[in-house]
Design a protein around this motif. Structure first.
Motif, mmCIF file in Angstrom:
data_model
loop_
_atom_site.group_PDB
_atom_site.id
_atom_site.type_symbol
_atom_site.label_atom_id
_atom_site.label_comp_id
_atom_site.label_asym_id
_atom_site.label_seq_id
_atom_site.Cartn_x
_atom_site.Cartn_y
_atom_site.Cartn_z
ATOM 1 N N THR A 492 -0.577 -0.905 2.082
ATOM 2 C CA THR A 492 0.821 -0.666 2.429
ATOM 3 C C THR A 492 1.024 -0.768 3.940
ATOM 4 O O THR A 492 0.062 -0.836 4.711
ATOM 5 C CB THR A 492 1.241 0.731 1.968
ATOM 6 N N LYS A 493 2.270 -0.753 4.354
ATOM 7 C CA LYS A 493 2.548 -0.826 5.793
ATOM 8 C C LYS A 493 1.992 0.397 6.512
ATOM 9 O O LYS A 493 1.473 0.295 7.635
ATOM 10 C CB LYS A 493 4.044 -0.973 6.053
ATOM 11 N N GLU A 494 2.088 1.578 5.863
ATOM 12 C CA GLU A 494 1.548 2.785 6.474
ATOM 13 C C GLU A 494 0.036 2.686 6.660
ATOM 14 O O GLU A 494 -0.511 3.093 7.690
ATOM 15 C CB GLU A 494 1.885 4.017 5.625
ATOM 16 N N GLY A 495 -0.629 2.123 5.645
ATOM 17 C CA GLY A 495 -2.082 1.957 5.739
ATOM 18 C C GLY A 495 -2.469 0.993 6.831
ATOM 19 O O GLY A 495 -3.379 1.270 7.631
ATOM 20 N N ILE A 542 -14.761 -1.625 10.565
ATOM 21 C CA ILE A 542 -15.079 -0.719 9.444
ATOM 22 C C ILE A 542 -14.089 0.437 9.415
ATOM 23 O O ILE A 542 -13.577 0.823 8.348
ATOM 24 C CB ILE A 542 -16.525 -0.207 9.569
ATOM 25 N N LEU A 543 -13.795 0.986 10.573
ATOM 26 C CA LEU A 543 -12.852 2.095 10.688
ATOM 27 C C LEU A 543 -11.463 1.664 10.230
ATOM 28 O O LEU A 543 -10.773 2.387 9.489
ATOM 29 C CB LEU A 543 -12.815 2.570 12.145
ATOM 30 N N ASN A 544 -11.047 0.476 10.648
ATOM 31 C CA ASN A 544 -9.741 -0.072 10.276
ATOM 32 C C ASN A 544 -9.615 -0.215 8.762
ATOM 33 O O ASN A 544 -8.631 0.230 8.146
ATOM 34 C CB ASN A 544 -9.551 -1.423 10.971
ATOM 35 N N ILE A 545 -10.611 -0.829 8.157
ATOM 36 C CA ILE A 545 -10.593 -1.058 6.709
ATOM 37 C C ILE A 545 -10.568 0.271 5.945
ATOM 38 O O ILE A 545 -9.785 0.454 5.000
ATOM 39 C CB ILE A 545 -11.819 -1.890 6.288
ATOM 40 N N PHE A 546 -11.411 1.201 6.350
ATOM 41 C CA PHE A 546 -11.501 2.501 5.671
ATOM 42 C C PHE A 546 -10.168 3.249 5.731
ATOM 43 O O PHE A 546 -9.656 3.725 4.705
ATOM 44 C CB PHE A 546 -12.614 3.336 6.318
ATOM 45 N N ILE A 547 -9.584 3.323 6.920
ATOM 46 C CA ILE A 547 -8.326 4.060 7.076
ATOM 47 C C ILE A 547 -7.190 3.361 6.342
ATOM 48 O O ILE A 547 -6.353 4.018 5.694
ATOM 49 C CB ILE A 547 -7.994 4.226 8.571
ATOM 50 N N SER A 548 -7.145 2.040 6.420
ATOM 51 C CA SER A 548 -6.088 1.279 5.735
ATOM 52 C C SER A 548 -6.108 1.534 4.233
ATOM 53 O O SER A 548 -5.064 1.749 3.598
ATOM 54 C CB SER A 548 -6.245 -0.216 6.016
ATOM 55 N N ILE A 549 -7.288 1.523 3.643
ATOM 56 C CA ILE A 549 -7.421 1.732 2.194
ATOM 57 C C ILE A 549 -7.062 3.168 1.814
ATOM 58 O O ILE A 549 -6.317 3.400 0.845
ATOM 59 C CB ILE A 549 -8.849 1.385 1.734
ATOM 60 N N VAL A 551 -5.242 5.530 3.485
ATOM 61 C CA VAL A 551 -3.823 5.851 3.700
ATOM 62 C C VAL A 551 -2.952 5.153 2.661
ATOM 63 O O VAL A 551 -1.965 5.725 2.169
ATOM 64 C CB VAL A 551 -3.390 5.469 5.131
ATOM 65 N N SER A 552 -3.300 3.934 2.287
ATOM 66 C CA SER A 552 -2.513 3.172 1.312
ATOM 67 C C SER A 552 -2.494 3.859 -0.058
ATOM 68 O O SER A 552 -1.523 3.733 -0.816
ATOM 69 C CB SER A 552 -3.059 1.747 1.175
ATOM 70 N N LYS A 553 -3.562 4.578 -0.373
ATOM 71 C CA LYS A 553 -3.641 5.268 -1.673
ATOM 72 C C LYS A 553 -2.659 6.433 -1.760
ATOM 73 O O LYS A 553 -2.306 6.874 -2.859
ATOM 74 C CB LYS A 553 -5.071 5.763 -1.915
ATOM 75 N N PHE A 554 -2.216 6.947 -0.628
ATOM 76 C CA PHE A 554 -1.344 8.114 -0.617
ATOM 77 C C PHE A 554 0.077 7.801 -0.128
ATOM 78 O O PHE A 554 0.833 8.703 0.209
ATOM 79 C CB PHE A 554 -1.954 9.210 0.267
ATOM 80 N N THR A 555 0.420 6.512 -0.104
ATOM 81 C CA THR A 555 1.770 6.109 0.313
ATOM 82 C C THR A 555 2.406 5.234 -0.758
ATOM 83 O O THR A 555 1.749 4.811 -1.717
ATOM 84 C CB THR A 555 1.718 5.348 1.654
ATOM 85 N N SER A 556 3.685 4.972 -0.587
ATOM 86 C CA SER A 556 4.431 4.180 -1.574
ATOM 87 C C SER A 556 3.811 2.807 -1.776
ATOM 88 O O SER A 556 3.266 2.206 -0.838
ATOM 89 C CB SER A 556 5.881 4.030 -1.121
#
Length: 578
Positions: A492-495, A542-549, A551-556
């Motif tokens: 998502t955009k937030e992720g 690695i940090l980017n990918i982990f956070i993106s995934i 955060v995306s799980k908990f957003t629209s």
């Protein structure tokens, strides 16, 4: 003809060609200056991409870095070439299918966020600024040698020339001018290597020099190696005898992280990606990538042999030589030319070479210990090779013209993509491009970014290490975001925004602390996991990918129209989005 006259002649002729082509292919509008139309053939586009890719880093600094680092220098070869493969396979076909002219526009559409777009533009400007800084340093070195002036004065000259050249060089002009530049770069780069191969080995093909045999008796002062020995054996023996190391200060972790950071960073280079948009179709984009790889390979396959030849060339012509007699031209070279040794005095005066007679014997001794007496900046090794080997004057002039072509071409592309990024901040682009106000603004921005980049320096970093910093920032930020945007429908955009911000802050803080505060290139005990700043992009990714995934799980969820966009990009049967 006398050397200095030949330098002025060849550099002057090359500049005349560049400016002549720029005027002949002048853009018809300000918009055309920054964005090319889809009109270039794959071969022409391939040449243009290759010239941007080669840059001053490859031409001026890469062979010297390999000569200095030996085996560890392979990290740069693998990183640059491997990154181009990733770019061609993972990113280029999909961005071309998307059909927009700028990377930030893809980010905006995929992540349905203008903030994500603006954050992308901010990253591009930071990366381009550091990249331009390295190119300007390369131009400054060349001007120092051309005019035999102090490097600081040469940098001021570089600002003026770079600014003037940028005004003449829109995307359309740059692409056509780069055809001429590639021919000059290729001829200037390969010719001295052929001469060195002929002088040192029994072959003349640069790419095969490493597998050739020597045509001279090599006396290291410790032992004599007979004529007909393999070049690699002579290199290995000379390194061992003089205390040089194949690995310098780089370990396996350094080689891995630097190489991978370079690969990921190259795959997200904005000034390279925009060139793939200037083709009529996705198929032509793939052909452009193929031709670009061919033109790049011609140069890069000669890089490792040049590194080896450079080391032997320096040892053969300077070890145990009487210093005063050498710089005064009293020691004649077997080929009969009379400028032997004068190069040392010239390059010392412009502070790129330093001789210190530590044992007071009036002779030059070079080794890899504290008693080493001759320091040659690895950034100038390629430029200085013809003079060390006492090659014909025209080869010295030619290599300076080629280095200038490599630096100017890449720098122009970076400046254009930076200026275009700034203009994209404005909503009404069609108005902005044709308004007198923004024409003036773009020129002021050009001058500002060139001037600031000229005097930006990372302490104790060479040109190639400086430019690697820009790649490592791209590796940890834009590369993961682009790839996740293409191959995942769940980000998502937030992720994506969270991943970009965290990774960018992490990398910038790491670089600022260890490059400007701690200021020790080899502080392994203080580095995170022992990873140098130039390789930290791997951790950032690695940090980017982990956070993106996460955060995306908990957003629209991603909007349906964006899912359709991703499907269109990834489905071969769907026609290009224009």
């Amino acid at each position: 003809m006398e050397l200095q006259s030949l330098i002025y002649l060849l550099v002057g002729v090359s500049f005349t060609i560049y400016f002549g082509l720029a005027l002949w292919t002048k853009s018809s509008s300000t918009k055309d200056f920054y964005i090319a139309k889809n009109s270039f053939s794959p071969v022409v586009n391939g040449v243009s991409i290759a010239v941007d890719f080669i840059s001053a880093v490859t031409f001026v600094a890469l062979a010297g870095t390999i000569s200095l680092l030996g085996f560890s220098g392979s990290a740069y070869i693998m990183g640059f070439t491997g990154g181009f493969v990733l770019l061609a396979l993972l990113i280029v076909p999909y961005l071309r299918k998307f059909g927009k002219f700028h990377l930030s526009e893809f980010i905006e559409a995929r992540y349905y966020s203008k903030f994500a777009r603006n954050l992308t533009i901010f990253i591009i400007i930071i990366v381009s600024f550091i990249y331009i800084s390295a190119q300007i340093k390369g131009i400054g070195i060349v001007f120092s040698r051309i005019f035999q002036i102090d490097k600081d004065i040469a940098l001021v000259v570089a600002i003026f020339v770079a600014f003037l050249y940028s005004l003449f060089g829109g995307i359309r002009q740059v692409t056509y001018t780069q055809i001429a530049q590639y021919m000059i770069i290729l001829f200037a780069f390969i010719t001295p290597i052929i001469f060195l191969s002929l002088e040192l080995t029994n072959g003349f093909i640069p790419q095969l020099a490493l597998f050739s045999k020597t045509n001279f008796i090599f006396d290291s002062g410790i032992k004599t190696i007979e004529q007909g020995s393999y070049l690699l054996h002579v290199l290995d023996s000379s390194l061992e005898d003089y205390g040089f190391s194949y690995t310098k200060a780089l370990g396996l972790l350094d080689i891995f992280t630097i190489s991978l950071s370079l690969m990921l960073g190259v795959a997200a280079l904005p000034h390279i990606l925009v060139k793939f948009i200037s083709t009529p179709s996705v198929n032509d984009t793939r052909k452009s990538a193929f031709w670009a790889l061919v033109f790049i390979a011609i140069i890069y396959t000669a890089m490792s042999p040049l590194g080896a030849l450079s080391k032997i060339n320096s040892i053969k012509h300077t070890q145990n030589v009487e210093y005063e007699a050498f710089i005064n031209g009293e020691i004649k070279h077997p080929n009969g030319l009379d400028n032997n040794g004068k190069w040392l005095d010239i390059w010392q005066n412009i502070k790129e070479v330093e001789f210190t007679d530590k044992n007071q014997d009036s002779k030059i001794q070079i080794n890899n210990s504290s008693s080493n007496e001759l320091y040659i900046n690895p950034d100038i090794q390629t430029l200085i090779n013809p003079e060390i080997a006492n090659l014909p004057n025209w080869t010295v002039a030619l290599i300076l013209a080629g280095a200038l072509a490599a630096a100017l071409s890449t720098m122009t592309g970076l400046i254009l993509i930076s200026t275009n990024s700034i203009l994209i901040f404005f909503e009404e682009k069609d108005i902005a491009y044709n308004t007198k106000r923004y024409k003036i603004f773009s020129k002021i921005f050009l001058l500002a970014i060139i001037s600031l980049a000229t005097f930006f320096t990372i302490p104790n970093y060479s040109i190639i290490e400086t430019i690697t910093i820009s790649f490592t920032i791209l590796a940890g930020t834009l590369f993961p975001t682009i790839v996740l945007g293409i191959f995942s429908k769940n980000i998502t955009k937030e992720g994506a925004i969270s991943g970009l911000i965290v990774s960018l802050l992490f990398i910038l803080v790491y670089i600022i602390y260890f490059c400007f505060i701690e200021n020790d290139l080899y502080s392994y005990d203080k580095y995170l996991f022992g990873i140098m700043p130039i390789g930290i992009g791997v951790v950032g990714a690695i940090l980017n990918i982990f956070i993106s995934i996460i955060v995306s799980k908990f957003t629209s969820k991603v909007p349906e129209e964006v899912v359709i966009l991703i499907d269109n990009l990834r489905t071969p049967e769907i026609k290009e989005i224009l």
